[in-house]
Scaffold this motif. Sequence first.
Motif, PDB file in Angstrom:
ATOM      1  N   UNK A  24      57.930 -52.177 -47.697  1.00 27.68           N
ATOM      2  CA  UNK A  24      58.871 -51.488 -46.818  1.00 27.68           C
ATOM      3  C   UNK A  24      59.220 -52.460 -45.691  1.00 27.68           C
ATOM      4  N   UNK A  29      52.774 -51.172 -44.403  1.00 28.29           N
ATOM      5  CA  UNK A  29      53.221 -50.566 -45.653  1.00 28.29           C
ATOM      6  C   UNK A  29      54.034 -51.627 -46.383  1.00 28.29           C
ATOM      7  N   UNK A  86      61.375 -41.984 -48.253  1.00 27.94           N
ATOM      8  CA  UNK A  86      60.602 -42.906 -47.410  1.00 27.94           C
ATOM      9  C   UNK A  86      59.138 -42.460 -47.351  1.00 27.94           C
ATOM     10  N   UNK A  87      58.942 -41.149 -47.217  1.00 25.91           N
ATOM     11  CA  UNK A  87      57.574 -40.608 -47.201  1.00 25.91           C
ATOM     12  C   UNK A  87      56.835 -40.975 -48.490  1.00 25.91           C
ATOM     13  N   UNK A 117      57.433 -43.466 -50.544  1.00 24.56           N
ATOM     14  CA  UNK A 117      57.114 -44.890 -50.604  1.00 24.56           C
ATOM     15  C   UNK A 117      55.953 -45.214 -49.660  1.00 24.56           C
ATOM     16  N   UNK A 118      55.924 -44.537 -48.517  1.00 26.36           N
ATOM     17  CA  UNK A 118      54.840 -44.777 -47.561  1.00 26.36           C
ATOM     18  C   UNK A 118      53.506 -44.357 -48.146  1.00 26.36           C
ATOM     19  N   UNK A 122      52.109 -46.718 -50.711  1.00 29.74           N
ATOM     20  CA  UNK A 122      51.480 -47.939 -50.210  1.00 29.74           C
ATOM     21  C   UNK A 122      50.124 -47.661 -49.587  1.00 29.74           C
ATOM     22  N   UNK A 156      50.018 -43.443 -43.936  1.00 27.97           N
ATOM     23  CA  UNK A 156      51.103 -42.476 -43.980  1.00 27.97           C
ATOM     24  C   UNK A 156      50.696 -41.185 -43.266  1.00 27.97           C
TER      25      UNK A 156
END
Lengths: 288, 342, 243
Positions: C95, C92, B193-194, B196-197, B200, B205
Amino acid sequence: MLYAQSIVSGLLIGGVYGLIAVGLSTVFGVMKIINFAHGTIMMVGMFVVYYAWRALGVTPYVSLLFVVPLLFLFGVAVQLVLVERVIDAPPDQQLILTMGLSLFLLGGAQLLWGADFRTVDVPYGNAAFDLAGVSVSVPRLVAFVAAGALAGGLFWLLRRTDLGRSIRAVAEQPDAAAAVGINLPWTRALTFGIATGCVGVAGTLLTPFYYVTPQVGEPFTLIAFVVVALGGLGNPAGAFVGGLLVGAIEGLGGALLPGSTKQLLIFIVFLLVLVVRPQGLFGRRVAL
Amino acid sequence: MIANSWSRHGPRVAALLVGAAALTILVTAPGMGGYLMTVVITAVLFAYLAQCWNIVGGYAGRFSFGHAAFFGVGAYTTGVLGQHGVNPWLGLLVGAAFAALLGAALAVVSFRFGVRGPYFALSTLALAETLRVVFTNWEFVGAARGVMVDFSPGSSLAAFQFDSRLPYLYLILGLAAAVTALVAALDRHRVGLYLRALREDETVAASLGVDCQRYATYASALSAALTAVGGAFYTQWLLFIEAPTVYGVEISVAMVIPVLLGGVGTVWGPLLGSLALAPIQEGARALFRDRPGADLVVYGIVIAVVIIYLPRGIMGLFTPRPKVDQPPVAPVTPPVPVGAAR
Amino acid sequence: MSAAVMRVDAVRKRFGGLVAVNDVSFTLGAGEVLGVVGPNGAGKSTLFDLVSGVRRPDAGTVHVGERDISGLPAHRVARVGLARTFQKLRPLAGLSVTDNVMVGAYCQTRRKARARSIAAECVEAVGLTHKANEDADRLSTGQRKRLEVARALATGPRILLLDEITAGVDPSGVPLLIELIHKLARMDLSIVVIEHRMRVILDVSHRLLAMHLGTVIAEGDPATVMRDPTVIERYLGRSYVDS
């Protein structure tokens, strides 16, 4: 004296690097796209020159008459058919698309013409004269002068003509340019065509003293990246000066480093510039 | 709704397809002819490599165009150490460690100096090209002659050498399964998840407590090390390596294309992409009678089609997400009495 | 005065020739809602960047409680208990709403189940439960603003910086956001709010800080600051009427 010779040879080819990079830089300035296929498109032009010579006996410089329009049209088509569709996509995807085009042209050239090295043998290919103890190759000098003249012509076009003003407007403020009636896709297509036309000239100028093979374009793409990275993306004047600089560095590298490691110096300069000063040595102050 | 059931079952369908393909290979392997076996091993090797690339290129959003650098480091470390009598398994580990260091250094430097997007892609390409030139000229690693691995007849797992191709196939299938399991675990884990954050938006993040540099570095090092393992496998399988091949752009491209085709940053995308790509490639080779260049033409066409028509790859077909220019209008909510709380 | 949870001392940031934030100092009391007003370019968002670690201040210090956080990177500031939202909306993309919020929730726990339940609470708190599984880039502007708040909230902050959470939101959506700020204030959070809508800022703030060209030109209770002639001249004279 060895160094003087290396630097002069390097500077001469640097003019051609400059011309190739000017096209890459202009396309980036207007469309914010890094055209990875730039060198492979030049390769296509070089094959046209080669076959015109082989089959019809046309001397390379005369080939300019049809190579340039051909590559110009090719560039316009590439922009309209491919790049225009990803004009608003993330930069990664745009880069990947031009990489795809590059692979396609490279593979296509291998299929059509095989991977052999070919040379265009013309009487003036090895002509040279002596200047204060330094040997100056005639075709290289011609390439240097012609590349410089064409780059100068391109600056004049960008600065002084209506087309140039439209191109610069699209580079600076696409929305505003569209609002005052500039046709964005068409202007971008012309820009891409001009860039590929320039690279066609560069390829033609190379053929009297360079080999022709499907792989010939890739190193030039990489060198053009280095040049543009040095000169600043979207800064054509900086790109030309960067070309001379890279030519000189490469010449020196050839004298200082053994074997085929001369490219090493260029990659190292490239990595350093990307890392330390991604906006180039001259930034975008003297931009399009 | 059809769209919904697809999006729920998409990954399962993908897993099923990939699983069926793997099973088919496993079952038919002993009866495969030499040529087919070679094709399948190559395809699975690149599926494995694509999954390795996916960790950093897909999840962490660092589009590397020079993963051949790590592949070559793995291949050369194993090959050169092997010439000096070091067991290839140890060579594999050392190569993976070297590659991890290189990957970590790349991540740290590019993070520190803000090299992102296309600039990152170009600098990774330059890194691989630099290594190619260095290794082509470096006497200690055989320079332009490349590295030949001594082959002693007989199969031995300990020596990482086999008489037939079959064990190589099982080995690379196992590796591909293992790295996919790893990515699947990552996908569900906090670190995934980190990644992917930070892919983006790094600023957001970070403001949510993600140490972007640290996790980007982990991803890069992990991806690099696993890629090097693929390189080590390549050395032991072909018993000969040379710099223009193992550090070549073709290797980097071949790692990226299946991911683009299958779906970037998804667990099953790289494998689906490889599955779809292999027959296309073989078809092209047959059509052009093995003349060089057919692969590249196929790659070029696949790229153009994917980028223009399928930006989210095959997995995107399973999970439709129509692109909206304008966010939908907010639902009208009854006005709350203003200032009632004070 | 109650004990300060945050103390900002003479922070300064220069961009080339422009001093965006020039020796700004203020304190934030426990449970207080501090409003920051000022025209565009007054340096409000840059001030948030400096406090939250997105940018490093050239000079000055920021203390949270007794701890000096000046110059800490943003991800460490978040873990000290200071969270922020962004003026320019930054969901984001790709997500889901829940995943967006879970990123923040992992500040409080490493366990996935716990992070999920924290995220669910925060999504509920901002009224986005019905959108929890949607992709974040499919939300409306008002919903994106609330997602920003939920994400920040999930990090478990003591201090919350809200950067123009009503900007660009349909007027009918504003009361919901005002109510949200009141709700946050009741949750024992100390809040700094940047706002352009006067109705909102007067409604929620206990105290006001007025900025102009990087400096604080007035500070105090909202009514007094609003009557300050300098503030009226610099800012309110123009915008008060249309808000």
